[in-house]
Design a protein around this motif. Structure first.
Motif, PDB file in Angstrom:
ATOM      1  N   LEU A  11       0.832  -1.197   0.000  1.00 52.48           N
ATOM      2  CA  LEU A  11       0.000   0.000   0.000  1.00 52.48           C
ATOM      3  C   LEU A  11       0.871   1.254   0.000  1.00 52.48           C
ATOM      4  CD1 LEU A  11      -2.771   1.358   0.201  1.00 52.48           C
ATOM      5  CD2 LEU A  11      -2.567   1.171   2.685  1.00 52.48           C
ATOM      6  N   ALA A  12       1.914   1.241   0.818  1.00 48.76           N
ATOM      7  CA  ALA A  12       2.810   2.397   0.875  1.00 48.76           C
ATOM      8  C   ALA A  12       3.423   2.672  -0.481  1.00 48.76           C
ATOM      9  CB  ALA A  12       3.917   2.166   1.914  1.00 48.76           C
ATOM     10  N   LEU A  13       3.839   1.637  -1.170  1.00 47.27           N
ATOM     11  CA  LEU A  13       4.448   1.822  -2.484  1.00 47.27           C
ATOM     12  C   LEU A  13       3.437   2.355  -3.485  1.00 47.27           C
ATOM     13  CD1 LEU A  13       6.782  -1.238  -2.741  1.00 47.27           C
ATOM     14  CD2 LEU A  13       7.408   1.150  -2.545  1.00 47.27           C
ATOM     15  N   GLY A  14       2.187   1.980  -3.330  1.00 48.97           N
ATOM     16  CA  GLY A  14       1.162   2.452  -4.245  1.00 48.97           C
ATOM     17  C   GLY A  14       0.785   3.906  -4.019  1.00 48.97           C
ATOM     18  N   LEU A  15       0.976   4.403  -2.804  1.00 43.69           N
ATOM     19  CA  LEU A  15       0.541   5.753  -2.466  1.00 43.69           C
ATOM     20  C   LEU A  15       1.671   6.758  -2.315  1.00 43.69           C
ATOM     21  CD1 LEU A  15      -2.099   4.866   0.267  1.00 43.69           C
ATOM     22  CD2 LEU A  15      -2.511   5.425  -2.131  1.00 43.69           C
ATOM     23  N   VAL A  16       2.895   6.301  -2.205  1.00 48.78           N
ATOM     24  CA  VAL A  16       3.999   7.165  -1.836  1.00 48.78           C
ATOM     25  C   VAL A  16       4.942   7.400  -3.006  1.00 48.78           C
ATOM     26  CG1 VAL A  16       5.960   7.382  -0.275  1.00 48.78           C
ATOM     27  CG2 VAL A  16       3.852   6.367   0.526  1.00 48.78           C
ATOM     28  N   HIS A  17       5.431   8.609  -3.110  1.00 49.95           N
ATOM     29  CA  HIS A  17       6.443   8.946  -4.109  1.00 49.95           C
ATOM     30  C   HIS A  17       7.582   9.667  -3.402  1.00 49.95           C
ATOM     31  CE1 HIS A  17       2.744   8.408  -6.419  1.00 49.95           C
ATOM     32  NE2 HIS A  17       3.559   7.886  -7.304  1.00 49.95           N
ATOM     33  N   PHE A  18       8.757   9.674  -4.000  1.00 48.20           N
ATOM     34  CA  PHE A  18       9.947  10.139  -3.320  1.00 48.20           C
ATOM     35  C   PHE A  18      10.783  11.049  -4.215  1.00 48.20           C
ATOM     36  CE2 PHE A  18       8.890   5.731  -2.354  1.00 48.20           C
ATOM     37  CZ  PHE A  18       8.508   5.852  -1.032  1.00 48.20           C
ATOM     38  N   ALA A  19      11.825  11.604  -3.630  1.00 45.12           N
ATOM     39  CA  ALA A  19      12.792  12.382  -4.396  1.00 45.12           C
ATOM     40  C   ALA A  19      13.949  11.470  -4.767  1.00 45.12           C
ATOM     41  CB  ALA A  19      13.310  13.556  -3.571  1.00 45.12           C
ATOM     42  N   VAL A  20      14.238  11.409  -6.047  1.00 42.11           N
ATOM     43  CA  VAL A  20      15.345  10.599  -6.537  1.00 42.11           C
ATOM     44  C   VAL A  20      16.093  11.402  -7.593  1.00 42.11           C
ATOM     45  CG1 VAL A  20      14.216   8.391  -6.073  1.00 42.11           C
ATOM     46  CG2 VAL A  20      13.904   9.470  -8.287  1.00 42.11           C
ATOM     47  N   PRO A  21      17.338  11.053  -7.882  1.00 43.83           N
ATOM     48  CA  PRO A  21      18.043  11.751  -8.948  1.00 43.83           C
ATOM     49  C   PRO A  21      17.277  11.611 -10.260  1.00 43.83           C
ATOM     50  CG  PRO A  21      19.553  10.336  -7.720  1.00 43.83           C
ATOM     51  CD  PRO A  21      18.159  10.007  -7.265  1.00 43.83           C
ATOM     52  N   ALA A  22      17.314  12.630 -11.085  1.00 46.20           N
ATOM     53  CA  ALA A  22      16.570  12.623 -12.345  1.00 46.20           C
ATOM     54  C   ALA A  22      16.931  11.428 -13.216  1.00 46.20           C
ATOM     55  CB  ALA A  22      16.801  13.925 -13.106  1.00 46.20           C
ATOM     56  N   GLU A  23      18.178  10.947 -13.138  1.00 48.73           N
ATOM     57  CA  GLU A  23      18.584   9.811 -13.959  1.00 48.73           C
ATOM     58  C   GLU A  23      17.875   8.525 -13.541  1.00 48.73           C
ATOM     59  OE1 GLU A  23      22.021   8.815 -10.910  1.00 48.73           O
ATOM     60  OE2 GLU A  23      21.862  10.629 -12.080  1.00 48.73           O
ATOM     61  N   ALA A  24      17.235   8.526 -12.372  1.00 45.94           N
ATOM     62  CA  ALA A  24      16.535   7.323 -11.914  1.00 45.94           C
ATOM     63  C   ALA A  24      15.442   6.925 -12.888  1.00 45.94           C
ATOM     64  CB  ALA A  24      15.948   7.542 -10.521  1.00 45.94           C
ATOM     65  N   ALA A  25      14.865   7.917 -13.555  1.00 43.63           N
ATOM     66  CA  ALA A  25      13.826   7.617 -14.545  1.00 43.63           C
ATOM     67  C   ALA A  25      14.388   6.727 -15.645  1.00 43.63           C
ATOM     68  CB  ALA A  25      13.271   8.907 -15.137  1.00 43.63           C
ATOM     69  N   GLY A  26      15.678   6.859 -15.938  1.00 43.59           N
ATOM     70  CA  GLY A  26      16.319   6.040 -16.949  1.00 43.59           C
ATOM     71  C   GLY A  26      16.817   4.717 -16.407  1.00 43.59           C
ATOM     72  N   ALA A 107      10.494  13.672   4.847  1.00 34.61           N
ATOM     73  CA  ALA A 107       9.538  14.767   5.015  1.00 34.61           C
ATOM     74  C   ALA A 107      10.037  16.043   4.332  1.00 34.61           C
ATOM     75  CB  ALA A 107       9.247  15.014   6.498  1.00 34.61           C
ATOM     76  N   SER A 108      10.370  15.945   3.073  1.00 34.52           N
ATOM     77  CA  SER A 108      10.939  17.057   2.321  1.00 34.52           C
ATOM     78  C   SER A 108       9.989  17.495   1.220  1.00 34.52           C
ATOM     79  CB  SER A 108      12.263  16.637   1.679  1.00 34.52           C
ATOM     80  OG  SER A 108      13.182  16.249   2.665  1.00 34.52           O
ATOM     81  N   GLY A 109       9.862  18.791   1.060  1.00 39.00           N
ATOM     82  CA  GLY A 109       8.966  19.312   0.041  1.00 39.00           C
ATOM     83  C   GLY A 109       9.612  19.387  -1.335  1.00 39.00           C
ATOM     84  N   GLY A 110       8.837  19.028  -2.323  1.00 40.12           N
ATOM     85  CA  GLY A 110       9.279  19.189  -3.704  1.00 40.12           C
ATOM     86  C   GLY A 110       9.007  20.615  -4.152  1.00 40.12           C
ATOM     87  N   THR A 111       9.997  21.246  -4.713  1.00 39.07           N
ATOM     88  CA  THR A 111       9.838  22.606  -5.221  1.00 39.07           C
ATOM     89  C   THR A 111      10.349  22.661  -6.655  1.00 39.07           C
ATOM     90  OG1 THR A 111      12.031  23.337  -4.493  1.00 39.07           O
ATOM     91  CG2 THR A 111      10.229  23.568  -2.893  1.00 39.07           C
ATOM     92  N   LEU A 112       9.912  23.671  -7.376  1.00 39.65           N
ATOM     93  CA  LEU A 112      10.362  23.827  -8.760  1.00 39.65           C
ATOM     94  C   LEU A 112      11.879  23.983  -8.820  1.00 39.65           C
ATOM     95  CD1 LEU A 112       9.663  24.067 -11.743  1.00 39.65           C
ATOM     96  CD2 LEU A 112       9.350  26.527 -11.393  1.00 39.65           C
ATOM     97  N   SER A 113      12.455  24.761  -7.913  1.00 43.74           N
ATOM     98  CA  SER A 113      13.908  24.964  -7.949  1.00 43.74           C
ATOM     99  C   SER A 113      14.663  23.670  -7.641  1.00 43.74           C
ATOM    100  CB  SER A 113      14.337  26.072  -6.985  1.00 43.74           C
ATOM    101  OG  SER A 113      14.084  25.707  -5.646  1.00 43.74           O
ATOM    102  N   ARG A 114      14.130  22.830  -6.777  1.00 44.29           N
ATOM    103  CA  ARG A 114      14.797  21.558  -6.498  1.00 44.29           C
ATOM    104  C   ARG A 114      14.733  20.645  -7.714  1.00 44.29           C
ATOM    105  NH1 ARG A 114      12.609  20.882  -0.295  1.00 44.29           N
ATOM    106  NH2 ARG A 114      14.127  22.321   0.592  1.00 44.29           N
ATOM    107  N   ASP A 115      13.637  20.702  -8.445  1.00 41.87           N
ATOM    108  CA  ASP A 115      13.533  19.917  -9.677  1.00 41.87           C
ATOM    109  C   ASP A 115      14.501  20.423 -10.739  1.00 41.87           C
ATOM    110  OD1 ASP A 115      11.587  18.091  -8.914  1.00 41.87           O
ATOM    111  OD2 ASP A 115       9.935  19.222  -9.784  1.00 41.87           O
ATOM    112  N   THR A 116      14.504  21.727 -10.942  1.00 43.82           N
ATOM    113  CA  THR A 116      15.261  22.290 -12.063  1.00 43.82           C
ATOM    114  C   THR A 116      16.724  22.554 -11.730  1.00 43.82           C
ATOM    115  OG1 THR A 116      14.523  24.521 -11.463  1.00 43.82           O
ATOM    116  CG2 THR A 116      13.214  23.333 -13.106  1.00 43.82           C
ATOM    117  N   GLU A 117      17.006  23.166 -10.602  1.00 47.80           N
ATOM    118  CA  GLU A 117      18.383  23.538 -10.268  1.00 47.80           C
ATOM    119  C   GLU A 117      19.199  22.370  -9.730  1.00 47.80           C
ATOM    120  OE1 GLU A 117      18.150  26.928  -7.645  1.00 47.80           O
ATOM    121  OE2 GLU A 117      16.746  27.942  -9.002  1.00 47.80           O
TER     122      GLU A 117
END
Length: 175
Positions: A11-26, A107-117
């Motif tokens: 259930l946790a895996l189905g509902l939860v998302h995390f911060a990972v390095p952008a290359e993780a998508a690859g 418990a960290s917030g996702g922000t546009l600057s964290r995504d882009t910078e």
């Protein structure tokens, strides 16, 4: 009991998302984790009650730690294939970028600057909290404006720090 734990992990895996390095998508991060045989996940360098703390027997516990175990279970089928790395708030992003940790569950917030910078990949939140300020009742404060000259203690390197710094009662129009 064991089935309940596995169900909670799924259930946790189905509902939860995390911060990972952008290359993780690859898949590079996942490949590295699988090759190493253990997931390096964030802990806390002190005690973050309810989220990441060490009990009197030296065992990690808390919501963030349970989510780390759920990810280790998803990757390896074994929640024990997990290394908790105690880091501070300020260390979480550099540790992720350097590869010292594989995922930030802290418990960290996702922000546009964290995504882009920072080149991180955020997804949906697993915990929503608000910023609150508490004071001793005997101070009889009705608002933050009444606390002029006071000190607020907050974790350094967090978005909470930015939010509190941006709030200045003197600069706000009071109706």
């Amino acid at each position: 009991m064991k089935m309940m734990q596995w169900g909670a992990a799924a259930l946790a895996l189905g509902l939860v998302h995390f911060a990972v390095p952008a290359e993780a998508a690859g898949g590079k991060t996942l490949e590295t984790v699988k090759a190493r045989g253990v997931l390096n996940c964030t802990g806390h360098d002190g005690s973050y009650l309810g989220f990441a703390e060490v009990d009197d027997k030296g065992n990690w516990k808390g919501m963030d730690i349970d989510l780390c175990r759920a990810v280790a279970t998803a990757v390896f089928g074994d929640p024990a294939k997990l290394k908790i790395v105690p880091i501070s708030w300020a260390q979480r992003w550099p540790s992720l970028q350097s590869g010292d940790i594989d995922i930030v569950i802290k418990a960290s917030g996702g922000t546009l600057s964290r995504d882009t910078e920072l080149g991180l990949q955020f997804s949906m939140s697993y915990y929503l909290g608000t910023t609150k300020v508490m004071a001793h009742k005997e101070l009889n404060l009705k608002s933050l404006k009444d606390a002029q000259g006071g000190t607020i203690c907050i974790p350094a390197g967090t978005t909470i720090e930015q939010q509190v710094a941006a709030y200045s009662p003197e600069d706000r129009n009071q109706a």
